[in-house]
Design an enzyme around this catalytic site. Structure first.
Site, PDB file in Angstrom:
ATOM      1  N   CYS A  10       0.871  -1.170   0.000  1.00 38.16           N
ATOM      2  CA  CYS A  10       0.000   0.000   0.000  1.00 38.16           C
ATOM      3  C   CYS A  10       0.913   1.228   0.000  1.00 38.16           C
ATOM      4  CB  CYS A  10      -0.868  -0.022   1.261  1.00 38.16           C
ATOM      5  SG  CYS A  10      -1.931   1.412   1.393  1.00 38.16           S
ATOM      6  N   HIS A  23       0.039   4.590  -0.244  1.00 39.33           N
ATOM      7  CA  HIS A  23      -0.362   5.700   0.642  1.00 39.33           C
ATOM      8  C   HIS A  23      -0.024   5.317   2.084  1.00 39.33           C
ATOM      9  CE1 HIS A  23      -4.073   3.949   2.476  1.00 39.33           C
ATOM     10  NE2 HIS A  23      -3.814   4.870   3.372  1.00 39.33           N
ATOM     11  N   HIS A  25      -8.838  -4.605  -6.870  1.00 39.24           N
ATOM     12  CA  HIS A  25      -8.933  -3.151  -6.978  1.00 39.24           C
ATOM     13  C   HIS A  25      -9.424  -2.806  -8.394  1.00 39.24           C
ATOM     14  CE1 HIS A  25      -6.201  -3.490  -3.563  1.00 39.24           C
ATOM     15  NE2 HIS A  25      -6.420  -2.216  -3.274  1.00 39.24           N
ATOM     16  N   ASP A  43     -10.756   4.756  -2.537  1.00 37.69           N
ATOM     17  CA  ASP A  43      -9.502   5.355  -2.085  1.00 37.69           C
ATOM     18  C   ASP A  43      -9.617   6.877  -2.177  1.00 37.69           C
ATOM     19  OD1 ASP A  43      -6.871   6.051  -1.509  1.00 37.69           O
ATOM     20  OD2 ASP A  43      -6.065   4.296  -2.563  1.00 37.69           O
ATOM     21  N   CYS A  52      -4.273   6.529  -4.928  1.00 37.61           N
ATOM     22  CA  CYS A  52      -3.883   5.111  -4.850  1.00 37.61           C
ATOM     23  C   CYS A  52      -2.509   4.902  -5.503  1.00 37.61           C
ATOM     24  CB  CYS A  52      -4.919   4.193  -5.492  1.00 37.61           C
ATOM     25  SG  CYS A  52      -4.634   2.454  -5.077  1.00 37.61           S
ATOM     26  N   GLY A  53      -1.500   4.715  -4.657  1.00 38.12           N
ATOM     27  CA  GLY A  53      -0.135   4.612  -5.175  1.00 38.12           C
ATOM     28  C   GLY A  53       0.136   3.330  -5.922  1.00 38.12           C
ATOM     29  N   THR A  54      -0.462   2.220  -5.463  1.00 40.29           N
ATOM     30  CA  THR A  54      -0.277   0.969  -6.219  1.00 40.29           C
ATOM     31  C   THR A  54      -1.065   1.068  -7.533  1.00 40.29           C
ATOM     32  OG1 THR A  54      -1.983  -0.042  -4.803  1.00 40.29           O
ATOM     33  CG2 THR A  54       0.313  -0.556  -4.296  1.00 40.29           C
TER      34      THR A  54
HETATM   35  O1  PYC Z   1      -2.013   3.826  -2.070  1.00 45.91           O
HETATM   36  O2  PYC Z   1      -1.457   1.830  -2.787  1.00 45.91           O
HETATM   37  C1  PYC Z   1      -2.237   2.606  -2.229  1.00 45.91           C
HETATM   38  C2  PYC Z   1      -3.488   2.050  -1.674  1.00 45.91           C
HETATM   39  C3  PYC Z   1      -3.956   0.775  -1.804  1.00 45.91           C
HETATM   40  C4  PYC Z   1      -5.168   0.718  -1.118  1.00 45.91           C
HETATM   41  C5  PYC Z   1      -5.408   1.964  -0.581  1.00 45.91           C
HETATM   42  N1  PYC Z   1      -4.365   2.769  -0.935  1.00 45.91           N
END
Ligand code: PYC
Length: 319
Positions: free
Chosen positions: A91, A93, A211, A237, A241-243
């Site tokens: 994750c 974030h 997702h 989110d 969402c960084g991923t």
């Molecule tokens: O930022 O990767 C992210 C993430 C995944 C689920 C919620 N945020």
């Protein structure tokens, strides 16, 4: 009745999406690699996960992060992420939230540092503008232009990509990506996710795509795109969402639409921003990228959680 061990936490949000870092009171998961500790946490301590992130102490959007001793002492720490319905391999974030928390505690020396996660090691670094960068795990497009038919909303086409979690990236969303449409967007993406499951559409190794990501034109001048991301437990989110941004960059690079040295600005449905860059890479014969995603996080609370054995909801509840 004696209360159980207090759980010390620090809360933050990264571009609007909350993270709760557990500093003390987590169950003993041993000293192994992150994937092993994640498996133990998932199979033996699900009540702890639910107690920390679900109501009445948390909410559907909250991501928890166990801050643990590293398996390999050359790394700064190990982190296990979890949400309202289970565990997360990675994750971004949340990693930015962990870095902000470590800085708040005076435990983030200057420079770059490696964190162990179940999806692989990631590197964190603070930037001059106060943002934090995460050099994420290898990200790649698995399949392109995959059609999925929903009973309720017609047929969609999208790419399947890995950015530390599996994403279905939809090319032509039928609902406007506007904050006022959160309910409709949630319904739509939930139907798409159920349809992927129903039609046996998965990531590599039959892994579930948990997702769903929709895209539209940005509203910010410094962004290239706006997204809406549905997370596994039906929460959206609040951050970009960084991923998901990593998965998007892998697709753009595969399509020749993002070049080395360019920055991708990903706006979230609430108007916050992640910036992404990448290094091209090939792993196991798969072409992909090593993405770096940057964003801002802010501390919102320091607290001690108490689990009262007399409380019928001591381990939380979720719909
Ligand atoms: O930022 O990767 C992210 C993430 C995944 C689920 C919620 N945020």
């Amino acid at each position: 009745m004696a209360p159980s061990t207090p759980i010390r936490v620090i809360d933050s949000h990264t571009e609007g999406e909350p993270t709760r870092v557990v500093l003390e009171g987590a169950p003993d998961l041993g000293s192994g690699p992150a994937a092993d500790r994640l498996a133990t946490f998932r199979s033996q301590h699900d009540h702890f996960r639910s107690a920390v992130v679900n109501e009445p102490r948390g909410n559907d959007a909250l991501v928890g992060a166990l801050l643990l001793e590293p398996h390999d002492p050359k790394n700064l720490a190990q982190v296990i992420f979890f949400n309202n319905v289970g565990v997360l391999g990675m994750c971004v974030h949340g990693t930015i939230g962990v870095a902000r928390t470590l800085a708040h505690l005076g435990r983030l020396p200057a420079g770059t540092h490696t964190l162990e996660t179940p999806a692989g090691n990631v590197t964190i670094a603070g930037n001059e503008d106060g943002s934090i960068s995460v050099a994420n795990v290898f990200s790649f497009r698995h399949q392109t232009n995959v059609a999925v038919e929903t009973n309720s909303h017609g047929t969609f086409h999208g790419d399947i990509a890995w950015g530390g979690n599996w994403f279905y990236l939809v090319k032509e969303p039928s609902v406007e990506l506007h904050f006022d449409k959160i309910h409709e967007l949630t319904e739509l993406t939930w139907h798409i996710r159920q349809s992927l499951i129903h039609n046996g559409i998965t990531g590599a190794n039959s892994e579930e795509i948990d997702h769903i990501e929709l895209f539209a034109a940005p509203t910010r001048r410094d962004a290239d795109s706006r997204n809406f991301v549905l997370c596994p437990g039906r929460a959206y989110d609040r951050s970009p969402c960084g991923t998901g941004t990593s998965a998007k960059m892998a697709c753009l690079v595969a399509d020749g639409k993002l070049a080395v040295g360019e920055t991708w600005g990903q706006e979230s449905i609430i108007g916050s921003l992640f910036r992404g860059t990448f290094t091209p890479a090939t792993e196991g014969g798969i072409d992909g990228v090593y993405p770096t995603v940057s964003g801002h996080a802010h501390i919102t609370a320091e607290a001690t959680l108490h689990l009262d054995p007399a409380d019928p909801f001591q381990h939380g509840f979720a719909p």
